[in-house]
Design a protein around this motif. Structure first.
Motif, PDB file in Angstrom:
ATOM      1  N   GLN A   1     -54.086  14.758 -15.548  1.00 41.13           N
ATOM      2  CA  GLN A   1     -54.325  14.387 -14.214  1.00 41.13           C
ATOM      3  C   GLN A   1     -54.692  12.967 -14.460  1.00 41.13           C
ATOM      4  N   VAL A   2     -54.527  12.272 -13.039  1.00 39.91           N
ATOM      5  CA  VAL A   2     -54.555  11.016 -13.024  1.00 39.91           C
ATOM      6  C   VAL A   2     -56.078  10.747 -12.516  1.00 39.91           C
ATOM      7  N   GLN A   3     -56.897   9.775 -12.978  1.00 44.55           N
ATOM      8  CA  GLN A   3     -58.133   9.421 -12.482  1.00 44.55           C
ATOM      9  C   GLN A   3     -57.861   7.750 -11.964  1.00 44.55           C
ATOM     10  N   LEU A   4     -58.346   7.424 -11.141  1.00 43.78           N
ATOM     11  CA  LEU A   4     -58.342   6.211 -10.468  1.00 43.78           C
ATOM     12  C   LEU A   4     -59.831   5.339 -10.440  1.00 43.78           C
ATOM     13  N   VAL A   5     -59.710   4.074 -10.853  1.00 43.10           N
ATOM     14  CA  VAL A   5     -60.868   3.220 -10.564  1.00 43.10           C
ATOM     15  C   VAL A   5     -60.274   1.922  -9.998  1.00 43.10           C
ATOM     16  N   GLU A   6     -61.041   1.507  -8.851  1.00 40.22           N
ATOM     17  CA  GLU A   6     -60.710   0.367  -8.193  1.00 40.22           C
ATOM     18  C   GLU A   6     -61.603  -0.841  -8.659  1.00 40.22           C
ATOM     19  N   SER A   7     -61.367  -1.829  -8.558  1.00 37.10           N
ATOM     20  CA  SER A   7     -62.197  -3.018  -8.908  1.00 37.10           C
ATOM     21  C   SER A   7     -61.706  -4.406  -8.019  1.00 37.10           C
ATOM     22  N   GLY A   8     -62.199  -5.417  -8.075  1.00 37.32           N
ATOM     23  CA  GLY A   8     -61.968  -6.733  -7.364  1.00 37.32           C
ATOM     24  C   GLY A   8     -62.434  -6.805  -6.053  1.00 37.32           C
ATOM     25  N   GLY A   9     -63.274  -5.899  -5.384  1.00 39.54           N
ATOM     26  CA  GLY A   9     -64.034  -6.189  -4.219  1.00 39.54           C
ATOM     27  C   GLY A   9     -65.011  -7.247  -4.269  1.00 39.54           C
ATOM     28  N   GLY A  10     -65.374  -7.490  -3.145  1.00 40.82           N
ATOM     29  CA  GLY A  10     -66.503  -8.805  -3.104  1.00 40.82           C
ATOM     30  C   GLY A  10     -66.695  -9.201  -1.923  1.00 40.82           C
ATOM     31  N   LEU A  11     -67.681 -10.159  -1.591  1.00 38.88           N
ATOM     32  CA  LEU A  11     -68.146 -10.977  -0.603  1.00 38.88           C
ATOM     33  C   LEU A  11     -66.795 -12.234  -0.441  1.00 38.88           C
ATOM     34  N   VAL A  12     -66.478 -12.355   0.587  1.00 35.97           N
ATOM     35  CA  VAL A  12     -65.312 -13.593   0.775  1.00 35.97           C
ATOM     36  C   VAL A  12     -65.596 -14.116   2.381  1.00 35.97           C
ATOM     37  N   GLN A  13     -65.429 -15.483   2.658  1.00 33.13           N
ATOM     38  CA  GLN A  13     -65.496 -15.960   3.812  1.00 33.13           C
ATOM     39  C   GLN A  13     -64.170 -15.665   4.651  1.00 33.13           C
ATOM     40  N   THR A  14     -64.273 -15.652   6.021  1.00 33.57           N
ATOM     41  CA  THR A  14     -63.084 -15.491   6.870  1.00 33.57           C
ATOM     42  C   THR A  14     -61.967 -16.338   6.286  1.00 33.57           C
ATOM     43  N   GLY A  15     -60.846 -15.968   6.123  1.00 36.58           N
ATOM     44  CA  GLY A  15     -59.555 -16.897   5.815  1.00 36.58           C
ATOM     45  C   GLY A  15     -59.424 -16.794   4.443  1.00 36.58           C
ATOM     46  N   GLY A  16     -60.235 -16.374   3.668  1.00 32.57           N
ATOM     47  CA  GLY A  16     -60.271 -16.158   2.223  1.00 32.57           C
ATOM     48  C   GLY A  16     -59.533 -15.222   1.523  1.00 32.57           C
ATOM     49  N   SER A  17     -59.507 -14.891   0.272  1.00 35.34           N
ATOM     50  CA  SER A  17     -58.216 -13.786  -0.462  1.00 35.34           C
ATOM     51  C   SER A  17     -59.175 -13.214  -1.376  1.00 35.34           C
ATOM     52  N   LEU A  18     -58.499 -11.922  -1.654  1.00 37.86           N
ATOM     53  CA  LEU A  18     -59.183 -11.121  -2.853  1.00 37.86           C
ATOM     54  C   LEU A  18     -57.825 -10.387  -3.426  1.00 37.86           C
ATOM     55  N   ARG A  19     -58.044 -10.220  -4.706  1.00 43.01           N
ATOM     56  CA  ARG A  19     -56.920  -9.092  -4.914  1.00 43.01           C
ATOM     57  C   ARG A  19     -57.759  -7.761  -5.692  1.00 43.01           C
ATOM     58  N   LEU A  20     -57.530  -6.889  -4.990  1.00 41.60           N
ATOM     59  CA  LEU A  20     -57.919  -5.444  -5.707  1.00 41.60           C
ATOM     60  C   LEU A  20     -56.806  -4.966  -6.614  1.00 41.60           C
TER      61      LEU A  20
END
Length: 127
Positions: A1-20
């Motif tokens: 079975q597959v288990q999933l773990v997310e990462s990459g979240g955080g605090l960013v200003q309007t107009g910024g970028s993140l990659r999850l």
């Protein structure tokens, strides 16, 4: 079975970028359709983006079209969500989900369509 773990979240200003990132453990991840969902406080969980096995098909919520991009690297058992031009209304806990699929033509956009979920990662966009 597959288990999933997310990462990459955080605090960013309007107009910024993140990659999850959504890292899957287990076998046969390459035949799982994968989706990203989000849930803001007091709101229902909503679909953000989805992708088929091979990454050749994608779907997006209207609210993120042109700003977010979902992709996958099956060799790394990872699905990504690149988020650009972030807005305060994008603030939420982001979840990835996976479902073994019988077809590479399937992109699942509904919560009940997935039976594997990660624990979520917080994204906060400040104004």
């Amino acid at each position: 079975q597959v288990q999933l773990v997310e990462s990459g979240g955080g605090l960013v200003q309007t107009g910024g970028s993140l990659r999850l990132s959504c890292l899957a453990s287990g076998r046969a991840f390459s035949i799982y359709a994968v989706g990203w969902f989000r849930q803001a406080p007091g709101k229902e969980r909503e679909f953000v983006a989805g992708i088929n096995w091979s990454g050749s098909l994608t779907r997006y919520a209207d609210s993120v079209k042109g700003r977010f991009t979902i992709s996958r690297d099956n060799a790394k058992n990872t699905v990504y969500l690149q988020m650009n031009s972030l807005k305060p209304e994008d603030t939420a806990v982001y979840f990835c989900a996976a479902q073994a699929s019988i077809s590479n033509t399937v992109v699942i956009t509904t919560t009940p369509g997935y039976d594997r979920w990660g624990q979520g990662t917080q994204v906060t966009v400040s104004s």
